[in-house]
Scaffold this motif. Structure first.
Motif, mmCIF file in Angstrom:
data_model
loop_
_atom_site.group_PDB
_atom_site.id
_atom_site.type_symbol
_atom_site.label_atom_id
_atom_site.label_comp_id
_atom_site.label_asym_id
_atom_site.label_seq_id
_atom_site.Cartn_x
_atom_site.Cartn_y
_atom_site.Cartn_z
ATOM 1 N N SER A 43 0.832 -1.208 0.000
ATOM 2 C CA SER A 43 0.000 0.000 0.000
ATOM 3 C C SER A 43 0.868 1.261 0.000
ATOM 4 N N PHE A 44 0.219 2.400 -0.226
ATOM 5 C CA PHE A 44 0.907 3.697 -0.271
ATOM 6 C C PHE A 44 1.517 4.097 1.067
ATOM 7 N N LYS A 45 1.123 3.418 2.122
ATOM 8 C CA LYS A 45 1.592 3.801 3.465
ATOM 9 C C LYS A 45 3.109 3.751 3.575
ATOM 10 N N ASP A 46 3.747 2.919 2.754
ATOM 11 C CA ASP A 46 5.206 2.769 2.836
ATOM 12 C C ASP A 46 5.941 4.084 2.558
ATOM 13 N N ALA B 21 -2.447 3.538 15.242
ATOM 14 C CA ALA B 21 -3.805 3.024 15.100
ATOM 15 C C ALA B 21 -3.966 2.713 13.625
ATOM 16 N N SER B 22 -4.759 1.708 13.291
ATOM 17 C CA SER B 22 -4.855 1.395 11.869
ATOM 18 C C SER B 22 -6.087 0.589 11.498
ATOM 19 N N THR B 23 -6.531 0.823 10.251
ATOM 20 C CA THR B 23 -7.525 -0.058 9.655
ATOM 21 C C THR B 23 -6.810 -1.198 8.919
ATOM 22 N N ASN C 51 -13.937 1.529 17.139
ATOM 23 C CA ASN C 51 -13.616 1.710 15.728
ATOM 24 C C ASN C 51 -12.241 2.377 15.566
ATOM 25 N N PHE C 52 -11.876 2.688 14.324
ATOM 26 C CA PHE C 52 -10.561 3.288 14.072
ATOM 27 C C PHE C 52 -10.365 4.585 14.852
ATOM 28 N N ASP C 53 -11.417 5.390 14.909
ATOM 29 C CA ASP C 53 -11.298 6.679 15.595
ATOM 30 C C ASP C 53 -10.943 6.485 17.067
ATOM 31 N N ASN D 73 -8.817 8.654 6.523
ATOM 32 C CA ASN D 73 -8.364 9.577 7.559
ATOM 33 C C ASN D 73 -7.901 10.904 6.942
ATOM 34 N N ALA D 74 -7.889 10.956 5.619
ATOM 35 C CA ALA D 74 -7.642 12.173 4.823
ATOM 36 C C ALA D 74 -6.183 12.629 4.785
ATOM 37 N N GLY D 75 -5.266 11.762 5.196
ATOM 38 C CA GLY D 75 -3.848 12.097 5.108
ATOM 39 C C GLY D 75 -3.353 12.110 3.675
ATOM 40 N N THR E 181 -13.086 -1.693 4.463
ATOM 41 C CA THR E 181 -12.679 -1.488 5.868
ATOM 42 C C THR E 181 -11.523 -0.504 6.007
ATOM 43 N N ALA E 182 -10.688 -0.379 4.994
ATOM 44 C CA ALA E 182 -9.540 0.536 5.085
ATOM 45 C C ALA E 182 -9.985 1.980 5.293
ATOM 46 N N ILE E 183 -11.161 2.337 4.788
ATOM 47 C CA ILE E 183 -11.634 3.730 4.905
ATOM 48 C C ILE E 183 -12.894 3.825 5.774
ATOM 49 N N ARG E 184 -13.014 2.885 6.693
ATOM 50 C CA ARG E 184 -14.142 2.899 7.630
ATOM 51 C C ARG E 184 -13.765 3.820 8.796
ATOM 52 N N ILE E 185 -13.909 5.120 8.576
ATOM 53 C CA ILE E 185 -13.428 6.138 9.510
ATOM 54 C C ILE E 185 -14.481 7.236 9.629
ATOM 55 N N GLY E 186 -14.841 7.566 10.870
ATOM 56 C CA GLY E 186 -15.947 8.503 11.083
ATOM 57 C C GLY E 186 -15.525 9.925 11.421
ATOM 58 N N VAL F 131 -7.029 -4.632 -6.885
ATOM 59 C CA VAL F 131 -6.866 -3.710 -5.759
ATOM 60 C C VAL F 131 -7.757 -4.154 -4.605
ATOM 61 N N GLU F 132 -7.541 -3.582 -3.442
ATOM 62 C CA GLU F 132 -8.474 -3.863 -2.352
ATOM 63 C C GLU F 132 -9.682 -2.930 -2.498
ATOM 64 N N PRO F 133 -10.830 -3.301 -1.886
ATOM 65 C CA PRO F 133 -12.045 -2.515 -2.128
ATOM 66 C C PRO F 133 -11.894 -1.009 -1.906
ATOM 67 N N ALA F 134 -11.259 -0.585 -0.814
ATOM 68 C CA ALA F 134 -11.143 0.865 -0.555
ATOM 69 C C ALA F 134 -10.486 1.589 -1.725
ATOM 70 N N SER F 135 -9.530 0.940 -2.354
ATOM 71 C CA SER F 135 -8.805 1.558 -3.464
ATOM 72 C C SER F 135 -9.728 1.863 -4.623
ATOM 73 N N ALA F 136 -10.743 1.021 -4.786
ATOM 74 C CA ALA F 136 -11.655 1.182 -5.915
ATOM 75 C C ALA F 136 -12.585 2.376 -5.743
ATOM 76 N N THR G 148 -4.942 2.519 -3.997
ATOM 77 C CA THR G 148 -4.080 2.661 -2.829
ATOM 78 C C THR G 148 -3.485 1.374 -2.267
ATOM 79 N N GLY G 149 -4.177 0.239 -2.469
ATOM 80 C CA GLY G 149 -3.719 -0.998 -1.829
ATOM 81 C C GLY G 149 -3.946 -2.231 -2.695
ATOM 82 N N ASN G 150 -3.125 -3.238 -2.446
ATOM 83 C CA ASN G 150 -3.137 -4.476 -3.225
ATOM 84 C C ASN G 150 -4.365 -5.351 -2.908
HETATM 85 N N1 F0G Z 1 -6.931 3.259 0.786
HETATM 86 C C1 F0G Z 1 -6.378 2.359 1.589
HETATM 87 C C2 F0G Z 1 -6.077 1.011 1.033
HETATM 88 C C3 F0G Z 1 -6.081 2.684 2.935
HETATM 89 O O1 F0G Z 1 -5.521 1.778 3.726
HETATM 90 C C4 F0G Z 1 -6.413 3.968 3.412
HETATM 91 C C5 F0G Z 1 -6.155 4.331 4.802
HETATM 92 C C6 F0G Z 1 -6.984 4.883 2.517
HETATM 93 C C7 F0G Z 1 -7.234 4.494 1.219
HETATM 94 C C8 F0G Z 1 -7.345 6.251 2.910
HETATM 95 O O2 F0G Z 1 -6.219 7.053 3.072
HETATM 96 O O3 F0G Z 1 -6.573 7.672 5.426
HETATM 97 O O4 F0G Z 1 -4.936 8.892 4.018
HETATM 98 O O5 F0G Z 1 -7.379 9.157 3.640
HETATM 99 N N2 F0G Z 1 -5.763 3.510 5.682
HETATM 100 C C9 F0G Z 1 -5.360 3.866 7.058
HETATM 101 C C10 F0G Z 1 -4.760 2.676 7.765
HETATM 102 C C11 F0G Z 1 -6.398 4.572 7.819
HETATM 103 O O6 F0G Z 1 -4.813 2.600 8.992
HETATM 104 O O7 F0G Z 1 -4.196 1.818 7.096
HETATM 105 P P1 F0G Z 1 -6.285 8.278 4.099
#
Ligand code: F0G
Length: 351
Positions: free
Chosen positions: A59-62, A83-85, A133-135, A188-190, A239-244, A286-291, A317-319
């Motif tokens: 994922s882009f987190k790297d 903290a993380s999803t 939750n994540f928050d 989380n909007a980073g 679930t990756a973007i399940r953030i309130g 990709v993983e669902p959030a990426s779509a 964003t993610g594999n």
């Molecule tokens: N896509 C994926 C695959 C993610 O893991 C995340 C965030 C986002 C999109 C949204 O990016 O938070 O910068 O707006 N994942 C975080 C985590 C919250 O804990 O892995 P964001």
């Protein structure tokens, strides 16, 4: 040709590091910018996918983690926490191993994909599943980092954003200029904050002639920025973007407003439909959030809001391997055949 050195070495002069910073890297970044054939046809635009699932931990987190862990090491930290999803924790766990640090992760109980849990486990991090939750996890992680000797590596740590902005640099470096529109999922909007910072820096220095409009997409059940208020019980299959209550909420609104962009929502159904289109139509899993980025682009195109002829980049964003349940569920079960070419040929409609 020398191999890609990782985002710190490739963009050293644009990042807050010095000669004294120990560079902790898995050679992240340098990810593919793939022309998207079907999306281009459907929109009448030149659409590209920035495939961030190709990063070392998927994922882009790297990009942000190489910065956060390097700087934490420079400051003498022995332990990091997040903290993380699921993806931040997978990345933190791997980079902590490279740095010889202890990594603690807080994840929402039952709400992270199995592949991500496996990553945190196999890299030897200390995992706590939080009954929340994540928050809630982020609140806890902040409190722990304030009271105990453990460095916080969530994107509220500004050096994470610095590392993640390199993705925007790469897009401009590859295309020769900024695109017209950049689309990405928002949790989380980073990341939207980071891309906007990167595009602005390149434009300010004349590397790009302009900045793109930033289009962010939240999942409908977890769309606090769209609603204009925090969502108490966020829900989505992504679930990756399940953030309130996103930490970088105000920065995301700034990216939207300063770029003339938008932050909108897509339903889980739209997300899954884009997920399948990406895999079955573009060859990109990709993983669902990426779509959510692609779902958002298609939603806008169907509403007639995308003028033809533009250059558009969607970050995925993610594999897909992180959360393969969605690939398997709903798909027809593979049939079993004997070791017999005729039987196999018949089943494959080759005969
Ligand atoms: N896509 C994926 C695959 C993610 O893991 C995340 C965030 C986002 C999109 C949204 O990016 O938070 O910068 O707006 N994942 C975080 C985590 C919250 O804990 O892995 P964001």
């Amino acid at each position: 040709r020398p191999q890609w050195r990782g985002v710190i070495e490739e963009y050293r002069d644009r990042l807050p590091v010095t000669a004294a910073t120990p560079v902790v890297t898995l050679r992240e970044g340098g990810t593919p910018l793939v022309p998207a054939q079907i999306l281009s046809e459907r929109t009448g635009c030149d659409v590209y996918l920035k495939v961030e699932g190709a990063n070392p931990t998927g994922s882009f987190k790297d990009r942000g983690m190489t910065m956060a862990i390097s700087r934490a090491k420079e400051e003498g930290a022995r332990a990091v926490i997040c903290a993380s999803t699921g993806n931040t924790s997978a990345s933190a766990a791997a980079y902590a191993v490279r740095a010889g640090m202890v990594c603690a992760v807080l994840v929402p109980q039952g709400k992270i994909a199995l592949g991500k849990m496996g990553q945190a486990l196999v890299h030897g991090s200390r995992i706590l599943q939080v009954d929340g939750n994540f928050d809630d996890c982020l609140t806890l992680a902040r409190q722990l980092s304030e009271k105990y000797p453990v460095a916080l590596v969530n994107s509220v740590n500004p050096v994470r954003i610095e590392g993640q902005k390199t993705a925007a640099f790469e897009v401009v470096d590859m295309l020769g200029d900024a695109p017209d529109i950049h689309v990405l999922p928002v949790g989380n909007a980073g990341n939207i904050t980071a891309y906007w910072k990167g595009y602005q820096e390149y434009a300010a220095d004349g590397v790009a002639s302009r900045t793109p409009r930033m289009w962010g997409y939240q999942a409908s059940g977890s769309a606090p920025i769209v609603r204009g208020e925090p969502v108490k019980d966020p829900s989505t299959i992504a679930t990756a973007i399940r953030i309130g209550n996103p930490a970088s909420w105000a920065f995301a609104e700034r990216a939207r407003d300063e770029s003339g962009g938008r932050i909108d929502e897509v339903t889980d159904r739209q997300i899954l439909s884009a997920y399948r289109l990406l895999a079955a139509g573009e060859g990109v899993f990709v993983e669902p959030a990426s779509a959510a980025s692609v779902a958002g682009l298609l939603k806008a195109a169907e509403a007639g809001e995308v003028d033809a002829g533009q250059r558009i980049v969607c970050t995925v964003t993610g594999n897909g391997l992180k959360d393969p349940d969605w690939a398997v569920s709903g798909a027809p079960r593979p049939v079993t055949v004997p070791v017999d070419a005729d039987a196999a040929a018949a089943r494959l409609d080759l005969a």
